[in-house]
Design a protein around this motif. Structure first.
Motif, PDB file in Angstrom:
ATOM      1  N   ILE A  81      18.393  37.483  -0.009  1.00 37.54           N
ATOM      2  CA  ILE A  81      18.975  36.845   1.189  1.00 37.54           C
ATOM      3  C   ILE A  81      20.350  37.460   1.492  1.00 37.54           C
ATOM      4  O   ILE A  81      20.680  37.727   2.654  1.00 37.54           O
ATOM      5  N   ALA A  82      21.134  37.723   0.433  1.00 36.05           N
ATOM      6  CA  ALA A  82      22.488  38.272   0.620  1.00 36.05           C
ATOM      7  C   ALA A  82      22.447  39.619   1.336  1.00 36.05           C
ATOM      8  O   ALA A  82      23.393  39.985   2.037  1.00 36.05           O
ATOM      9  N   LYS A 103      14.977  27.591   2.387  1.00 35.98           N
ATOM     10  CA  LYS A 103      15.640  27.019   3.563  1.00 35.98           C
ATOM     11  C   LYS A 103      16.918  27.815   3.840  1.00 35.98           C
ATOM     12  O   LYS A 103      17.296  28.028   5.000  1.00 35.98           O
ATOM     13  N   LYS A 104      17.567  28.279   2.763  1.00 39.67           N
ATOM     14  CA  LYS A 104      18.799  29.070   2.928  1.00 39.67           C
ATOM     15  C   LYS A 104      18.523  30.342   3.723  1.00 39.67           C
ATOM     16  O   LYS A 104      19.324  30.765   4.543  1.00 39.67           O
ATOM     17  N   ALA A 105      17.369  30.948   3.438  1.00 39.90           N
ATOM     18  CA  ALA A 105      16.992  32.163   4.170  1.00 39.90           C
ATOM     19  C   ALA A 105      16.765  31.827   5.640  1.00 39.90           C
ATOM     20  O   ALA A 105      17.293  32.501   6.545  1.00 39.90           O
ATOM     21  N   ALA A 106      16.010  30.771   5.885  1.00 35.14           N
ATOM     22  CA  ALA A 106      15.713  30.378   7.271  1.00 35.14           C
ATOM     23  C   ALA A 106      17.010  30.037   8.007  1.00 35.14           C
ATOM     24  O   ALA A 106      17.202  30.445   9.166  1.00 35.14           O
ATOM     25  N   ASP A 107      17.916  29.314   7.319  1.00 31.37           N
ATOM     26  CA  ASP A 107      19.203  28.941   7.943  1.00 31.37           C
ATOM     27  C   ASP A 107      20.047  30.173   8.257  1.00 31.37           C
ATOM     28  O   ASP A 107      20.852  30.168   9.187  1.00 31.37           O
ATOM     29  N   ALA A 108      19.870  31.235   7.462  1.00 31.57           N
ATOM     30  CA  ALA A 108      20.616  32.479   7.714  1.00 31.57           C
ATOM     31  C   ALA A 108      19.928  33.311   8.805  1.00 31.57           C
ATOM     32  O   ALA A 108      20.331  34.439   9.078  1.00 31.57           O
ATOM     33  N   ASP A 130       9.985  18.792   5.295  1.00 27.53           N
ATOM     34  CA  ASP A 130      11.136  19.706   5.195  1.00 27.53           C
ATOM     35  C   ASP A 130      10.705  21.105   4.764  1.00 27.53           C
ATOM     36  O   ASP A 130      11.536  21.945   4.469  1.00 27.53           O
ATOM     37  N   ALA A 131       9.389  21.346   4.697  1.00 22.48           N
ATOM     38  CA  ALA A 131       8.933  22.637   4.165  1.00 22.48           C
ATOM     39  C   ALA A 131       7.972  23.334   5.123  1.00 22.48           C
ATOM     40  O   ALA A 131       7.166  24.160   4.708  1.00 22.48           O
ATOM     41  N   ASP A 132       8.073  22.995   6.407  1.00 20.27           N
ATOM     42  CA  ASP A 132       7.126  23.599   7.370  1.00 20.27           C
ATOM     43  C   ASP A 132       7.728  24.802   8.080  1.00 20.27           C
ATOM     44  O   ASP A 132       7.136  25.333   9.010  1.00 20.27           O
ATOM     45  N   PHE A 133       8.955  25.228   7.628  1.00 20.01           N
ATOM     46  CA  PHE A 133       9.668  26.266   8.389  1.00 20.01           C
ATOM     47  C   PHE A 133       9.124  27.688   8.229  1.00 20.01           C
ATOM     48  O   PHE A 133       9.354  28.515   9.113  1.00 20.01           O
ATOM     49  N   PRO A 134       8.387  28.030   7.141  1.00 23.31           N
ATOM     50  CA  PRO A 134       7.856  29.397   7.147  1.00 23.31           C
ATOM     51  C   PRO A 134       6.946  29.611   8.361  1.00 23.31           C
ATOM     52  O   PRO A 134       6.353  28.666   8.896  1.00 23.31           O
ATOM     53  N   LEU A 135       6.864  30.855   8.798  1.00 25.40           N
ATOM     54  CA  LEU A 135       6.116  31.123  10.034  1.00 25.40           C
ATOM     55  C   LEU A 135       4.623  31.246   9.793  1.00 25.40           C
ATOM     56  O   LEU A 135       3.822  30.958  10.669  1.00 25.40           O
ATOM     57  N   SER A 136       4.256  31.708   8.581  1.00 27.88           N
ATOM     58  CA  SER A 136       2.828  31.881   8.336  1.00 27.88           C
ATOM     59  C   SER A 136       2.554  31.917   6.832  1.00 27.88           C
ATOM     60  O   SER A 136       3.435  32.270   6.041  1.00 27.88           O
ATOM     61  N   TYR A 137       1.345  31.539   6.459  1.00 29.46           N
ATOM     62  CA  TYR A 137       0.887  31.556   5.065  1.00 29.46           C
ATOM     63  C   TYR A 137      -0.308  32.499   4.991  1.00 29.46           C
ATOM     64  O   TYR A 137      -1.335  32.251   5.616  1.00 29.46           O
ATOM     65  N   ILE A 138      -0.146  33.593   4.256  1.00 27.65           N
ATOM     66  CA  ILE A 138      -1.190  34.620   4.187  1.00 27.65           C
ATOM     67  C   ILE A 138      -1.752  34.609   2.763  1.00 27.65           C
ATOM     68  O   ILE A 138      -1.032  34.926   1.812  1.00 27.65           O
ATOM     69  N   ALA A 139      -3.017  34.235   2.618  1.00 25.99           N
ATOM     70  CA  ALA A 139      -3.533  34.012   1.261  1.00 25.99           C
ATOM     71  C   ALA A 139      -5.035  33.846   1.220  1.00 25.99           C
ATOM     72  O   ALA A 139      -5.698  33.666   2.243  1.00 25.99           O
TER      73      ALA A 139
END
Ligand code: T6T
Length: 324
Positions: A81-82, A103-108, A130-139
């Motif tokens: 993230i940094a 969430k830190k990544a999404a907030d950045a 509080d965990a729906d922020f990823p854009l997609s789940y590939i699996a």
């Protein structure tokens, strides 16, 4: 009126073309954080991700921890993230413990995609929780994979006897779902008793000793489902060490190179190969689509190849054996 509309259309197309050209000029950096670095599954995923990155002119950064553990994965994620990549693809090592770090990544402002494993419920972009922020789940479809394993094991043991699941640890979305699918299917087989799950912390040696301990307590043990690469490898070694080669049936999730021998000698009845390269490829493509202004499905399902003695030598099957 027609002329005005046509002019507007031309202007819009020109603007879009200009936007597209500038997006193509930018070289995106896409980070892939695996569950751990020394696992043939993620090594193969990296290959697929690199192929896609090459195709779209992006740079892929592969950075992970030496073991499958949130305690070691989170500092790696923080370091990624940094550096502020354009997107992060990650196989979160725990459904809940990776929520805040991601969430830190999404907030950045870094778009997050999860590959292989998910956080929360794995249903993203719903506006709920509080965990729906990823854009997609590939699996892979891991519940289905567990069901396939159960059906194969049931057949291998003549639909009766004792079995158990050799698993990693609770809290990992993939292996939890495989166990869930396995038990759901086994509930339809009244002649089969599913013993308590043995958790090995992704350590094949531990899985092998657990097999021997379960066998010592249950000399009539009929079969075992190894719910991931190390669980399956360890369970198969345990069966061999207990002198039960071919007697205690093994169904394996994942397909490292050693599975070929194990299938040929009859130590393992069947392996469910995931398509990790496909996960990596479509993970990068999803990120690239998003970064270039295209919409992305919130879930992308990848395939399985079921390998047994009858097809292990077929090149169209063998190509799904993982890379070392
Ligand atoms: O089975 C894969 C992966 O799908 C799972 O999430 C963790 O274990 C593996 O990497 C295999 O070791």
């Amino acid at each position: 009126f027609f002329k005005i509309a046509a002019a507007a259309t031309v202007a819009t197309t020109a603007a879009l073309t200009a936007g597209h050209a500038s997006a193509q000029d930018k070289k995106f950096t896409i980070a892939l954080v695996p569950g751990l670095t020394t696992d043939a599954f993620y090594i193969t995923m990296r290959k697929g991700a690199e192929a896609a990155a090459k195709a779209v002119g992006a740079e892929l950064v592969f950075q992970g921890a030496p073991d499958f553990n949130p305690v070691t994965q989170v500092p790696v994620l923080d370091a990624v993230i940094a550096k502020h990549p354009d997107a992060i693809l990650i196989a979160p090592t725990d459904k809940t413990q990776l929520v805040q770090p991601l969430k830190k990544a999404a907030d950045a402002g870094i778009p997050v995609f999860t590959v292989d494993t998910f956080i929360g419920t794995g249903v993203y972009q719903t506006g709920a929780g509080d965990a729906d922020f990823p854009l997609s789940y590939i699996a892979s479809d891991n519940i289905l994979g567990g069901e396939i394993a159960a059906r194969a094991l049931a057949t291998a043991i003549g639909d009766k006897g004792k079995v158990y699941v050799s698993n990693v640890k609770p809290g990992i979305s993939t292996t939890d779902q495989r166990e869930e699918g396995f038990k759901r299917e086994m509930a339809k087989h009244p002649g089969i008793e599913v013993l308590e799950t043995q958790f090995n912390e992704d350590d094949a040696n531990k899985a092998a000793s657990q097999l021997q301990a379960v066998f010592a307590r249950n000399p009539d043990l009929a079969g075992v489902f190894g719910a991931n690469l190390f669980s399956a490898l360890g369970a198969a070694n345990g069966v061999s060490q207990a002198g039960q080669h071919g007697k205690v049936k093994v169904v394996a999730f994942d397909a490292p190179t050693s599975i070929v021998d194990n299938i040929n000698t009859g130590l393992v009845d069947m392996a469910i190969a995931q398509h990790p390269a496909e996960i990596g490829y479509f993970g990068v493509m999803a990120a690239y689509a998003h970064l270039t202004g295209n919409s992305v499905p919130t879930a992308i399902g990848t395939g399985f190849t079921v390998i047994d003695k009858s097809n292990v030598a077929d090149p169209n099957v063998a190509k799904f054996i993982y890379s070392d």
